[in-house]
Scaffold this active site. Structure first.
Site, PDB file in Angstrom:
ATOM      1  N   CYS A  88     -13.015   6.710  59.056  1.00  0.00           N
ATOM      2  CA  CYS A  88     -13.109   7.036  57.623  1.00  0.00           C
ATOM      3  C   CYS A  88     -14.364   7.867  57.361  1.00  0.00           C
ATOM      4  O   CYS A  88     -15.480   7.351  57.399  1.00  0.00           O
ATOM      5  CB  CYS A  88     -13.144   5.748  56.801  1.00  0.00           C
ATOM      6  N   TYR A  90     -15.434   9.247  54.615  1.00  0.00           N
ATOM      7  CA  TYR A  90     -16.150   8.820  53.405  1.00  0.00           C
ATOM      8  C   TYR A  90     -17.068   7.640  53.731  1.00  0.00           C
ATOM      9  O   TYR A  90     -18.225   7.592  53.268  1.00  0.00           O
ATOM     10  CB  TYR A  90     -15.158   8.403  52.314  1.00  0.00           C
ATOM     11  N   CYS A  91     -16.554   6.706  54.505  1.00  0.00           N
ATOM     12  CA  CYS A  91     -17.338   5.522  54.871  1.00  0.00           C
ATOM     13  C   CYS A  91     -18.552   5.900  55.713  1.00  0.00           C
ATOM     14  O   CYS A  91     -19.634   5.329  55.551  1.00  0.00           O
ATOM     15  CB  CYS A  91     -16.461   4.538  55.637  1.00  0.00           C
ATOM     16  N   ASN A  92     -18.358   6.855  56.627  1.00  0.00           N
ATOM     17  CA  ASN A  92     -19.477   7.272  57.468  1.00  0.00           C
ATOM     18  C   ASN A  92     -20.573   7.939  56.646  1.00  0.00           C
ATOM     19  O   ASN A  92     -21.764   7.733  56.905  1.00  0.00           O
ATOM     20  CB  ASN A  92     -18.974   8.220  58.562  1.00  0.00           C
ATOM     21  N   LEU A  95     -22.548   5.168  55.114  1.00  0.00           N
ATOM     22  CA  LEU A  95     -23.465   4.524  56.051  1.00  0.00           C
ATOM     23  C   LEU A  95     -24.701   5.389  56.293  1.00  0.00           C
ATOM     24  O   LEU A  95     -25.811   4.864  56.427  1.00  0.00           O
ATOM     25  CB  LEU A  95     -22.764   4.241  57.375  1.00  0.00           C
TER      26      LEU A  95
END
Length: 222
Positions: A88, A90-92, A95
């Site tokens: 993902c 967006y998730c990276n 983070l």
């Protein structure tokens, strides 16, 4: 540039098919439908919120070491991010933004962890790719996510799309349930009370890391 501005720019490029994002145009209405249905389900409103007690958990880090919420909270407040997985983008990006804010969290006495259903090898990859110094803990079968009210099952048509895109969640997660956590961010006080909660069924929307700083500052001053 803010985290959300970066996410919005990425979303625009992704939908436009700009290099290196060559996804077929027909996938976007399908993904938008799934997001709209998850929003309409009202599940985000039923997830744990400020004032609730956070469930205790014990998980493993990418090196197989056991990490418990009790041990972390004994040291100070806990910043917790539920992470869908290395696949993902967006998730990276989230983070990476949390990593940039980590010195501020630490200065206020807080620890930061991410929780993901993915297997340890994928968490190690995510840590390398995003230059993370905080751990991604493995939440098998999204059990902790479920305890927070975040776990949801992908609808069949979205499973079919993921398979077409070779986004094989059973292989990533070692679990054939085709479930994910809604993206969520929490701050948990040392007594286990949730002090900050942000849950959004739209995975393209994420809060800024500095939105948690006032809560952490209040805890330090208490």
């Amino acid at each position: 540039m803010s985290l959300q501005a970066k996410l919005d720019a990425f979303k625009t490029d992704f939908k436009a098919g700009k290099a290196p994002f060559f996804a077929p145009a027909e996938i976007h209405p399908v993904m938008a439908r799934a997001t709209a249905e998850l929003i309409a389900s009202g599940q985000a409103g039923r997830a744990l919120k400020v004032g609730d007690k956070a469930p205790a958990f014990t998980l493993t880090d990418p090196d197989g070491q056991t990490v418990s919420s009790a041990a972390l909270l004994a040291k100070g407040p806990l910043v917790l991010s539920f992470y869908r997985g290395v696949w993902c983008l967006y998730c990276n990006m989230e983070l990476q933004a949390l990593q940039a804010a980590l010195p501020e969290f630490n200065a206020l006495g807080a620890n930061l962890i991410a929780i993901s259903p993915q297997l340890a090898a994928n968490s190690r990859k995510a840590q390398r790719n995003n230059a993370l110094t905080f751990p991604i803990l493995t939440d098998a079968n999204n059990a902790v996510a479920a305890a927070f009210g975040l776990r949801f099952a992908l609808p069949d048509y979205l499973v079919d799309l993921y398979k077409m895109l070779k986004n094989d969640l059973p292989a990533f997660n070692g679990d054939d349930s085709w479930t994910l956590p809604m993206p969520a961010r929490y701050v948990i006080g040392q007594d286990g009370t949730i002090l900050y909660a942000e849950v959004n069924p739209d995975y393209t929307q994420r809060p800024e890391p500095d939105s948690m700083l006032p809560v952490l500052q209040q805890q330090q001053a208490a």
